[in-house]
Structure formats: structure tokens, C-alpha cells
Motif scaffolding. Structure first.
Motif, PDB file in Angstrom:
ATOM      1  N   SER A   1      46.698  36.232  38.468  1.00  0.00           N
ATOM      2  CA  SER A   1      46.835  35.458  39.707  1.00  0.00           C
ATOM      3  C   SER A   1      46.877  36.377  40.926  1.00  0.00           C
ATOM      4  CB  SER A   1      48.096  34.587  39.653  1.00  0.00           C
ATOM      5  OG  SER A   1      49.275  35.365  39.778  1.00  0.00           O
ATOM      6  N   ILE A   2      47.499  37.549  40.782  1.00  0.00           N
ATOM      7  CA  ILE A   2      47.540  38.509  41.885  1.00  0.00           C
ATOM      8  C   ILE A   2      46.153  39.099  42.122  1.00  0.00           C
ATOM      9  CG2 ILE A   2      48.491  40.732  42.630  1.00  0.00           C
ATOM     10  CD1 ILE A   2      51.045  39.937  41.047  1.00  0.00           C
ATOM     11  N   VAL A   3      45.432  39.373  41.036  1.00  0.00           N
ATOM     12  CA  VAL A   3      44.045  39.830  41.177  1.00  0.00           C
ATOM     13  C   VAL A   3      43.228  38.775  41.906  1.00  0.00           C
ATOM     14  CG1 VAL A   3      41.952  40.488  39.945  1.00  0.00           C
ATOM     15  CG2 VAL A   3      44.177  41.241  39.094  1.00  0.00           C
ATOM     16  N   PHE A   4      43.444  37.516  41.561  1.00  0.00           N
ATOM     17  CA  PHE A   4      42.739  36.412  42.203  1.00  0.00           C
ATOM     18  C   PHE A   4      43.007  36.390  43.703  1.00  0.00           C
ATOM     19  CE2 PHE A   4      42.749  31.751  43.293  1.00  0.00           C
ATOM     20  CZ  PHE A   4      41.366  31.579  43.241  1.00  0.00           C
ATOM     21  N   VAL A   5      44.260  36.579  44.094  1.00  0.00           N
ATOM     22  CA  VAL A   5      44.615  36.596  45.511  1.00  0.00           C
ATOM     23  C   VAL A   5      43.872  37.709  46.241  1.00  0.00           C
ATOM     24  CG1 VAL A   5      46.478  37.086  47.145  1.00  0.00           C
ATOM     25  CG2 VAL A   5      46.876  35.526  45.254  1.00  0.00           C
ATOM     26  N   HIS A   6      43.943  38.915  45.710  1.00  0.00           N
ATOM     27  CA  HIS A   6      43.326  40.048  46.390  1.00  0.00           C
ATOM     28  C   HIS A   6      41.800  39.945  46.408  1.00  0.00           C
ATOM     29  CE1 HIS A   6      47.205  42.485  45.457  1.00  0.00           C
ATOM     30  NE2 HIS A   6      47.322  41.734  46.530  1.00  0.00           N
ATOM     31  N   THR A   7      41.235  39.333  45.364  1.00  0.00           N
ATOM     32  CA  THR A   7      39.783  39.143  45.342  1.00  0.00           C
ATOM     33  C   THR A   7      39.366  38.095  46.366  1.00  0.00           C
ATOM     34  OG1 THR A   7      39.824  39.662  42.973  1.00  0.00           O
ATOM     35  CG2 THR A   7      37.799  38.739  43.856  1.00  0.00           C
ATOM     36  N   LEU A   8      40.154  37.038  46.497  1.00  0.00           N
ATOM     37  CA  LEU A   8      39.870  36.038  47.527  1.00  0.00           C
ATOM     38  C   LEU A   8      39.911  36.654  48.919  1.00  0.00           C
ATOM     39  CD1 LEU A   8      41.771  32.742  46.537  1.00  0.00           C
ATOM     40  CD2 LEU A   8      39.308  33.135  46.579  1.00  0.00           C
ATOM     41  N   VAL A   9      40.928  37.462  49.173  1.00  0.00           N
ATOM     42  CA  VAL A   9      41.043  38.117  50.476  1.00  0.00           C
ATOM     43  C   VAL A   9      39.839  39.024  50.719  1.00  0.00           C
ATOM     44  CG1 VAL A   9      42.389  39.750  51.840  1.00  0.00           C
ATOM     45  CG2 VAL A   9      43.553  37.970  50.520  1.00  0.00           C
ATOM     46  N   GLU A  10      39.442  39.766  49.692  1.00  0.00           N
ATOM     47  CA  GLU A  10      38.278  40.658  49.818  1.00  0.00           C
ATOM     48  C   GLU A  10      37.012  39.852  50.066  1.00  0.00           C
ATOM     49  OE1 GLU A  10      36.918  44.746  49.701  1.00  0.00           O
ATOM     50  OE2 GLU A  10      38.935  43.903  49.573  1.00  0.00           O
ATOM     51  N   ALA A  11      36.913  38.697  49.431  1.00  0.00           N
ATOM     52  CA  ALA A  11      35.714  37.867  49.576  1.00  0.00           C
ATOM     53  C   ALA A  11      35.561  37.309  50.982  1.00  0.00           C
ATOM     54  CB  ALA A  11      35.745  36.723  48.559  1.00  0.00           C
ATOM     55  N   THR A  12      36.677  37.190  51.703  1.00  0.00           N
ATOM     56  CA  THR A  12      36.587  36.690  53.083  1.00  0.00           C
ATOM     57  C   THR A  12      35.921  37.696  54.011  1.00  0.00           C
ATOM     58  OG1 THR A  12      38.789  37.535  53.644  1.00  0.00           O
ATOM     59  CG2 THR A  12      38.659  35.284  52.791  1.00  0.00           C
ATOM     60  N   THR A  13      35.770  38.949  53.569  1.00  0.00           N
ATOM     61  CA  THR A  13      35.131  39.975  54.401  1.00  0.00           C
ATOM     62  C   THR A  13      33.669  40.200  54.019  1.00  0.00           C
ATOM     63  OG1 THR A  13      35.786  41.802  52.942  1.00  0.00           O
ATOM     64  CG2 THR A  13      37.357  41.128  54.628  1.00  0.00           C
TER      65      THR A  13
END
Length: 369
Positions: free
Chosen positions: A17-29
Motif C-alpha cells: 500500500s505504501i508502494v502504491f502511494v509513492h507510485t501514485l505520487v510519481e505518476a502525477t509527474t
């Protein structure tokens, strides 16, 4: 001492779930960012993986230390275990970060730290990061480990007491610290960090462990209800946009996390070798063993995936959600590789060096906490 498979599976899900959060944040860029109104809600719900980790940590420290309570100088043995378990991989990731930052700073988009900030990062002393209001070390994920080390030191200092006394004194100590933080409102720095109410989540885990050791067990149906209450509370808090980074975090995210951990630990079949069969079949227990490696190393996978994605111009053809899905598919084999080829040898070496006189490995090593 038996491994609790449901807790290991829960560790895996919290890490992912933490990986998911950081990947989502990265995907916004990405050049073509995410397009979904529910993204902030997903971020809030998945971000509770940190709270689940803290509750699990409180649980496992009590469960794995049953032979240490009330024993003279057991604090030293406890801290040796913790240092051998936590420090080597974290120091490696921090060093790797500093090397990459020095060689190719554009790849990390981060400012160079001072020598004092580097030193504080290595010895788990929190400090305010230059340029923002966040208190975090050089390797940013280490902020959770700063809390873990604070908890370990406080826990170790009380191990001379019986188990129940340790838990209740620790609870009083942390509650007093939180009250002092509210009353004194210290400036950003170690005191503000250590008095953050999030430290109460470790205490929640210790009480779940006490219930487990005392023999409390829940029928599967009741455990499922408790799990759904925890998940539902997290979802409700996210949909109501309740702030999870303030003083109410232990209530908004911590209590639901404690419900989830209690549902996993206190389920009547939690210690059965065949339980939970579905979770074991899909490999979550193995990923739980590798959860620390997944947590610490995944930013490299996320960042490298982003650089490759941009280099081959995939954003022009694929949705950013494909990027998120790709990273999530890769994180399991990546985490297992880091766990088996790097983390385990480092931990074994550290344990060998820290237990020269008593080379016997501690019980519950597979709990990886």
C-alpha cells in the motif's frame, strides 16, 4: 515461538500500500498524469499502511520479547537484535542515495544535505529538512525508522519490568510525551518529532499483543467484522477529507489500523499451520518476510521506472495507470530479490558481529520486525 502468518500477510499488504502511494505520487509527474477524481481518497486510504506498520511493530516487539521481560540486562540483547535488523539495510540505502545524489543529482531532484544532516540521518536523530517544514532524514523514508528507534529505546529501557508493567509504563510515558507536545508546542526538531501523537500507535500494538498472549481469540465472523470496521473507518476518513497528518492521526488512522491488526492477530485460527491458506498461496507471507526490504528499496524501483518510462516515451501511448500497475507488478520480485540477496546477508553478518559470545539466533527471526 510460532510465526503468525496473518500478521506477515498484513505486513506485505501494508508495504504494498505504501508502494502504491509513492507510485501514485510519481505518476502525477508524468507528462500525461493520472486522471481520476478518487486519487486523493486512494492516497489517504493506502497511506494508512504506515499506521498499520507502527501498530504491528508494537505488537511484534511484545510478542517476540516474552523471554526478555523482567530479565537483567535484557535491554542490551533487545537493542542488539533491533540494530542488527534495522540498521544495515537502512545505512546501505542512505549511502546509496548520497552517492547517486553526488554523481547524478538531477536523477533525484533533491538538495545536497549538510554533513551534520547526514550524521543525524545515520544515527536516527530527526531534524527539519532544509527548504520545507518536514522533519525527515536524508533518505526520506527513514522518518518512520526515526520513530521506530525512539520506540525501541523506550521499550528497551523498561524491559527490566514484567511484561504488563512495561506496557502500562510505556503507555503512560508516551501519553505524557504527547501531552507535553500539545502544551509546549515545541519548534520543529527532535522534541516536536518525538511528541507527535503518532507514537501512540505503537502502544496500540502492544495492547493487541497483550490480548493475544492472554489468549483472547475471535471467531472468524467477528474478526471479519472488526477488519471491515477498520477498513470502513479508513475509507470514511478519506472520503470526509479528514487530515491524517495532524494530532488526530492516531484516532483517524491509528485506531482503524489497530482494529485491522487485531482482526489478523486475534482470529481464532491465527496460529494454525494451514491458516490463512489463501494468503499463503498467493505469497503474501513470503512478501511479509520481505516487507522491510520492499519498504526501504522501492523508491529506487519507482524512480527508475519513471526514468525509463520517460526515455521510451510511453506516456504518449499509455495511461499513467499502466505505469502504476507495472510498478506494482515488479515490486514483489524486486523486493524478494533485495531481501534474499542483500538484506538477509547484511542482517546475518550484523547478528554474527553483535552476538559473538552468544551466536544463537533469537526466536521469531522470521517475523522480520
Amino acid at each position: 515461538m510460532s510465526q503468525i502468518k496473518s500478521i506477515q500477510a498484513l505486513r506485505a499488504m501494508a508495504a504494498i500500500s505504501i508502494v502504491f502511494v509513492h507510485t501514485l505520487v510519481e505518476a502525477t509527474t508524468l507528462p500525461v498524469p493520472l486522471s481520476f477524481r478518487g486519487t486523493p481518497i486512494l492516497l489517504d486510504i493506502a497511506g494508512a499502511g504506515v499506521d498499520v506498520f507502527f501498530v504491528i511493530s508494537g505488537f511484534i516487539m511484545v510478542y517476540a520479547s516474552q523471554d526478555l521481560f523482567g530479565v537483567s540486562k535484557s535491554w542490551l540483547k533487545f537493542l542488539r537484535r533491533r540494530i542488527a535488523r534495522i540498521v544495515p539495510l537502512y545505512w546501505l540505502m542512505t549511502t546509496l542515495f548520497l552517492v547517486v545524489l553526488a554523481v547524478t543529482p538531477q536523477a533525484l531532484n533533491d538538495s545536497k544535505p549538510t554533513a551534520l544532516e547526514v550524521l543525524k540521518s545515520y544515527v536516527f536523530i530527526p531534524y527539519q529538512h532544509a527548504g520545507d517544514d518536514l522533519i525527515r532524514p536524508v533518505y526520506k523514508l527513514g522518518w518512520t525508522l526515526d520513530y521506530e528507534m525512539f520506540f525501541y529505546v523506550a521499550f528497551a529501557a523498561l524491559l527490566f519490568l514484567p511484561m504488563r508493567s512495561t506496557i502500562f509504563v510505556l503507555s503512560s510515558f508516551f501519553a505524557t510525551f504527547v501531552i507535553l507536545g500539545i502544551v509546549l508546542t515545541p519548534p520543529p526538531g527532535p522534541l516536536a518529532f518525538w511528541t507527535n501523537p503518532i507514537i501512540l500507535e505503537f502502544v496500540m500494538g502492544t495492547f493487541v499483543a497483550l490480548a493475544f498472549i492472554d489468549g483472547w481469540r475471535l471467531p472468524p465472523a467477528l474478526a471479519l467484522i472488526l477488519l471491515l470496521v477498520g477498513l470502513g473507518s479508513l475509507a470514511l476518513g478519506a472520503m470526509e477529507h479528514l487530515a491524517t497528518d495532524g494530532p488526530w492521526r492516531p484516532v483517524i488512522s491509528g485506531l482503524p489500523a489497530a482494529f485491522i491488526v487485531a482482526a489478523a492477530a486475534l482470529r481464532r485460527e491465527s496460529l494454525s499451520p494451514a491458516s490463512p491458506t489463501i494468503l499463503t498461496t498467493i505469497g503474501l507471507v513470503a512478501l511479509g518476510d520481505a516487507s522491510y526490504a520492499i519498504y526501504l528499496a522501492h523508491p529506487w524501483l519507482v524512480r527508475l521506472s519513471h526514468l525509463i518510462w520517460n526515455r521510451v516515451h510511453l506516456s504518449s501511448h499509455l495511461s499513467a495507470w499502466i505505469f502504476v500497475g507495472t510498478v506494482l507488478l515488479l515490486v514483489a520480485p524486486f523486493g524478494l530479490l533485495v531481501h534474499h540477496s542483500i538484506e538477509q546477508p547484511l542482517t546475518a553478518f550484523a547478528r554474527g558481529r553483535s552476538t559473538v559470545r552468544k551466536p544463537q539466533l533469537p526466536a521469531l527471526a522470521n517475523q522480520n520486525e
